[in-house]
Each structure stands twice: as structure tokens, then as C-alpha cells.
Design a protein around this motif. Sequence first.
Motif, PDB file in Angstrom:
ATOM      1  N   ILE A 142      51.468   8.342   4.627  1.00  0.00           N
ATOM      2  CA  ILE A 142      52.860   8.636   4.971  1.00  0.00           C
ATOM      3  C   ILE A 142      53.685   9.062   3.745  1.00  0.00           C
ATOM      4  CG2 ILE A 142      54.996   7.616   5.857  1.00  0.00           C
ATOM      5  CD1 ILE A 142      53.274   6.065   7.869  1.00  0.00           C
ATOM      6  N   PRO A 143      53.581   8.390   2.584  1.00  0.00           N
ATOM      7  CA  PRO A 143      54.314   8.902   1.417  1.00  0.00           C
ATOM      8  C   PRO A 143      53.874  10.301   0.987  1.00  0.00           C
ATOM      9  CG  PRO A 143      53.634   6.628   1.060  1.00  0.00           C
ATOM     10  CD  PRO A 143      52.926   7.104   2.283  1.00  0.00           C
ATOM     11  N   VAL A 144      52.610  10.654   1.251  1.00  0.00           N
ATOM     12  CA  VAL A 144      52.114  11.970   0.840  1.00  0.00           C
ATOM     13  C   VAL A 144      52.843  13.081   1.584  1.00  0.00           C
ATOM     14  CG1 VAL A 144      50.066  13.468   0.817  1.00  0.00           C
ATOM     15  CG2 VAL A 144      49.871  11.083   0.125  1.00  0.00           C
ATOM     16  N   TYR A 145      53.254  12.829   2.830  1.00  0.00           N
ATOM     17  CA  TYR A 145      54.021  13.849   3.556  1.00  0.00           C
ATOM     18  C   TYR A 145      55.264  14.234   2.768  1.00  0.00           C
ATOM     19  CZ  TYR A 145      51.342  11.763   7.448  1.00  0.00           C
ATOM     20  OH  TYR A 145      50.356  11.256   8.247  1.00  0.00           O
ATOM     21  N   GLY A 146      55.969  13.221   2.268  1.00  0.00           N
ATOM     22  CA  GLY A 146      57.171  13.487   1.480  1.00  0.00           C
ATOM     23  C   GLY A 146      56.856  14.100   0.123  1.00  0.00           C
ATOM     24  N   LEU A 147      55.756  13.674  -0.485  1.00  0.00           N
ATOM     25  CA  LEU A 147      55.390  14.217  -1.791  1.00  0.00           C
ATOM     26  C   LEU A 147      55.086  15.709  -1.715  1.00  0.00           C
ATOM     27  CD1 LEU A 147      53.079  11.344  -3.125  1.00  0.00           C
ATOM     28  CD2 LEU A 147      55.294  12.013  -4.058  1.00  0.00           C
ATOM     29  N   ILE A 148      54.365  16.110  -0.683  1.00  0.00           N
ATOM     30  CA  ILE A 148      54.002  17.524  -0.545  1.00  0.00           C
ATOM     31  C   ILE A 148      55.247  18.386  -0.359  1.00  0.00           C
ATOM     32  CG2 ILE A 148      52.791  19.196   0.911  1.00  0.00           C
ATOM     33  CD1 ILE A 148      50.732  16.988   1.496  1.00  0.00           C
ATOM     34  N   ALA A 149      56.195  17.902   0.425  1.00  0.00           N
ATOM     35  CA  ALA A 149      57.413  18.674   0.706  1.00  0.00           C
ATOM     36  C   ALA A 149      58.550  18.331  -0.246  1.00  0.00           C
ATOM     37  CB  ALA A 149      57.840  18.429   2.148  1.00  0.00           C
ATOM     38  N   TYR A 150      58.254  17.674  -1.352  1.00  0.00           N
ATOM     39  CA  TYR A 150      59.318  17.168  -2.225  1.00  0.00           C
ATOM     40  C   TYR A 150      60.194  18.293  -2.766  1.00  0.00           C
ATOM     41  CZ  TYR A 150      61.532  13.679  -5.184  1.00  0.00           C
ATOM     42  OH  TYR A 150      62.433  12.824  -5.749  1.00  0.00           O
ATOM     43  N   THR A 151      59.582  19.349  -3.236  1.00  0.00           N
ATOM     44  CA  THR A 151      60.349  20.503  -3.734  1.00  0.00           C
ATOM     45  C   THR A 151      60.652  21.417  -2.552  1.00  0.00           C
ATOM     46  OG1 THR A 151      58.282  21.598  -4.322  1.00  0.00           O
ATOM     47  CG2 THR A 151      59.383  20.368  -6.048  1.00  0.00           C
ATOM     48  N   TYR A 152      61.480  20.914  -1.648  1.00  0.00           N
ATOM     49  CA  TYR A 152      61.690  21.584  -0.368  1.00  0.00           C
ATOM     50  C   TYR A 152      62.403  22.927  -0.511  1.00  0.00           C
ATOM     51  CZ  TYR A 152      66.345  19.569  -0.940  1.00  0.00           C
ATOM     52  OH  TYR A 152      67.569  19.226  -1.436  1.00  0.00           O
ATOM     53  N   LYS A 163      52.818  20.944   7.867  1.00  0.00           N
ATOM     54  CA  LYS A 163      51.439  21.151   8.328  1.00  0.00           C
ATOM     55  C   LYS A 163      50.613  19.877   8.155  1.00  0.00           C
ATOM     56  CE  LYS A 163      50.716  26.125   7.679  1.00  0.00           C
ATOM     57  NZ  LYS A 163      50.015  27.158   6.864  1.00  0.00           N
ATOM     58  N   TYR A 164      50.720  19.284   6.979  1.00  0.00           N
ATOM     59  CA  TYR A 164      49.930  18.075   6.728  1.00  0.00           C
ATOM     60  C   TYR A 164      50.386  16.928   7.610  1.00  0.00           C
ATOM     61  CZ  TYR A 164      47.281  14.582   4.164  1.00  0.00           C
ATOM     62  OH  TYR A 164      46.389  13.589   3.832  1.00  0.00           O
ATOM     63  N   LEU A 165      51.684  16.843   7.862  1.00  0.00           N
ATOM     64  CA  LEU A 165      52.214  15.788   8.732  1.00  0.00           C
ATOM     65  C   LEU A 165      51.607  15.883  10.126  1.00  0.00           C
ATOM     66  CD1 LEU A 165      54.225  13.606   9.696  1.00  0.00           C
ATOM     67  CD2 LEU A 165      55.923  15.422   9.947  1.00  0.00           C
ATOM     68  N   VAL A 166      51.636  17.070  10.715  1.00  0.00           N
ATOM     69  CA  VAL A 166      51.153  17.248  12.093  1.00  0.00           C
ATOM     70  C   VAL A 166      49.655  17.019  12.177  1.00  0.00           C
ATOM     71  CG1 VAL A 166      50.898  18.905  13.975  1.00  0.00           C
ATOM     72  CG2 VAL A 166      53.037  18.817  12.673  1.00  0.00           C
TER      73      VAL A 166
END
Length: 518
Positions: A142-152, A163-166
Motif C-alpha cells: 500500500i505505501p508503494v502506491y503512494g511512492l510510485i505516484a509521489y512526483t505526481y 496502474k500498479y494500484l489497480v
Amino acid sequence: MNFTVSFSELMPLAPVMIVALTAIVVMILTAIKRNHNLIATVSVIGLNLALLNILYSLFMGPQVSPNVMNLFMVDPFSLYYQVIILLAALACCTLSHAYIETYKDNREELYLLMLISVSGAMLMVSSSHFVSFFISLELMSIPVYGLIAYTYQRGNSLEAGVKYLVLSATASATLLMGMAYMYSVLGSLSFAGHVDGLVWTLINTRDPAVEAALQAYLPQYGAQLVSVFGILGLGLIIAAVAFKLSLAPFHKWTPDVYAGAPAPIATFLATVAKVAMLGVFVRYLLSSGVLNIESINTVLIVIAVMSILVGNLLAVKQVNVKRILAYSSIAHFGYLILAIVSMSFLSLTSVSLYILTYVLTTIGAFGAVALMSSPYNNSDEAETLADYRGLFWRRPVLTATLTVMMLSLAGIPLTAGFIGKFMLVMTVVSGAHWFYAAMIIIGSGIGLYYYLRVMIVMYMTPPDVPRIDADKHWGQKVGGIMVLLAALAVLVIGVYPDPVIAIAQNAQMIAPLQAIIR
């Protein structure tokens, strides 16, 4: 039911508690006053304390029971993988500091998410029960979802996170369904003895209650239906794990997510997340005896061979360095699966050694990309091969570092990657699995082409005005120092691998039937 756990029983999980406590401290400090350097320093200190605690327990600590609440096994195997996870997390923290230092938005939450994910990864490699496995997996994912999209602000980063979340949520649902099927067959969620329980239920049902239920509701096809449930459950579990390890044909998300994620987070995903999933999967396969089921063994072989071919062949056509490394990781985990299913006496040692060499090499390769990248927009990521053209003439030391990593990934002698591949080939050959050895060699031969292509580009004539470049003093920053240390470790292991091989040999699992109360 009275359920109590003493503090002494939880002491084997002390490294995880240290990382979790560090996350709480980071949260409090962020709430009091935002200070990027302070938060990064506290995060690194917490990870180092956890690492020192593991080293103490390995070399000087008292002997304690490895079984924690029948949910976790803290044995030399899990401690070895926790050390690798902590080393990779330290590398990702230092890379993130340099990468996000100029970021105008909030920076401190990046370390908080990373620490929470690391604690989940450390719990995963110790899990010996599906309940602890799933909870640890979600704590990591779950934290990785935010990490990947951190630089939104970068469209690619936000897209990769969604994509990774879904897809990850779909894989988690698949895993849960597989667990439900297995529980319906065995009445237990413990890893130990799943095959024993499966065979007992299918072939020799001696429980009068089970026999009565089968005779009442399934007079003709009871055993066959239970058999279908068991194999279906195993199939769903393997599919979910294959997604998390980005094994073919569940690999499609990998290049898109790696390319879109910030470079340090792509490093985190390729190392910490992969090591955690591989560790728990190896424990499950070996402690449950699932590899003794011929059909499951065949499925794993097919997945491994497909991963090797798909990963290497698709990497050949890529011009994006992150995508090349993503497809490369698919192939590397295909090699590992072949070593596991060979069931040689060397399997566990070779897999443990190979994952260490893979992590060190991946840290160095992605680290070089991170040092040349920026968190702002898609054009500021050093992704395409054109961005590395003539890099040698501008940044010779960074070029040499990336060259070492490419050679190691290709398995060239005098690098750690060669030692890892040599051990894998020796493992499968010791079991007379000549097809497995041929696939590893063929895959490595294909991989040599696209790794060499990256190296050749760096030594070509440079453009008049480079589009993007590393900082002039990159080697004096913590991220640059970490990349240089990773390159040094890759060379040292390639020249003198004996100590690392000895450590991998000692990273053995405690026999599950001796430690888990069933």
C-alpha cells in the motif's frame, strides 16, 4: 479463548519493531517541523539500528525460539533476507535524498512511506502462515502506491501509480481467493505440510466427519472436487506471486511502472519488494512441499521459461533504460525459479547468493539513472539511450560504474553477476536438469546484446549540448557514494566470492515441522 503474547516472545521481531518505531518518530518530527535533512537522517539511522540488531543476533545474540506466535519464523534464512532488504532500503533512502532535494512540494512523507513498506517487507520474509503473509504483503504494497505516484506533477508517475494500484489490488484478491480454496481443503493456513494435508484429504480421508460430509453431498465426485479446489487454490496463489515478481505472463505492468516511477522508487520496487516476495515464496515452496506436486512443478517451469524468453527478447527492442532494466528483471527471476524447481542441494544457497548479487547490481544501475534524473517533469528523467550518449566524455567515473553494473547483469567474469549465474548453472546441472541450464545460458546470451548496447552508447561521440547530465560533484553526495560502494561490492564479490558464498550457505531454513505447531 485467552491469547497473550509476552514481550520476550516478540524479541525475534526486534528489527521490524525498530523500523516501525522509526516510522513513528519520522511522523512526529514531520508534524512538528518539516526538515528534509533531519527526516532523511533519522530514517537512515533507524534502518542502520535495525541492521545492527540483526547482525548482533546472528553473531553474538542469545539463542531464542525462532517461532513467533506460529505466524513468523525468524531463522537464518529470514535474517539473511532482512539484511538484504535493509541494505536496499538504505540505498533507496540515500538516492531519494539527492533526487528529491530540489522538490518544491512535501518531501518528508517519502521516507515515512518507505519505512512502513520496509517493515512490511521484513515481516514477509519471516512469514510462515498465510495470515501473516497477506497482512505483511499489504503493509508493504500500500505505501508503494503512494511512492510510485509521489512526483505526481510528472504525468507518467501518476499513471504508473494508478496502474500498479489497480493491478496489485487484483493480484491481492487473487491471492486471497487461493488462500480460501486451500483453507477449504486443508482447514489450515500454515505453510507447513500443505501437501501432506492435501494428499491426506484427497486420497485417504480418515476423518469421519469429512467422510460423512463427502458421502452426503458429493457421493460420486467428492474427492475429485476437493482435488480441484486444492489445485485451483495453488494455481491462484502462484498467479498472484508471479504478478508481484513480474513473471511472465503476469509481467505487463513492470516496464510501464518502472518507467513512470521516480528513479529511486523504481529501485525500491526492483529490490525491496522483489526480495520480500521471493523470500516468502521460497519459504512456502520448500516448507509446504508444493514442489512435489508434478502439475505445480510443470506450471512453475513454464512460467520460468516464458519469463526468460519474454524478458530478454522484449528488452532487445527497448530504447528506454528503465524499461530495459524492467524486462531484464523479469528474466532474472525466471532464472531463480528454475533453480528453485530443480530441488538440488544447492538450490537454497544459489538463490540466496543470486538475489544478493542482483540487488547490488540493480542498486548501482538504477542509482546511476537516479543521479541523472529530476523529479519535475517527464523530460527530466534520464530514460532514453540518447541521454547517455557520450556520457564517458563528461562523467567518466559514473560511466565506469554503470559499465560495471551492465557487465554484472550480463554475467561477465570478475563481477558478482557471473558468480551468481555460475552458481545457478551449477545448481541445475547437479540435478541433471540440462534444459534448465540451457535456458539460463541462452537467456544470458540474449541479454548480453542489450547490455552491451547500453555500454556502447556511453562511449560514443557526445552531442554538442547534452539534454541532461549528472551533477558535477555527484560522487561527493551520499547517493553517489552509495552507488560507488555498490560498484565496489560487485567487483569484490566477483573477484573473491568465498565469504559471500559461505554466508549464503548458512542462510538455511529451520525445518518447519520442528518449529511450527500445527
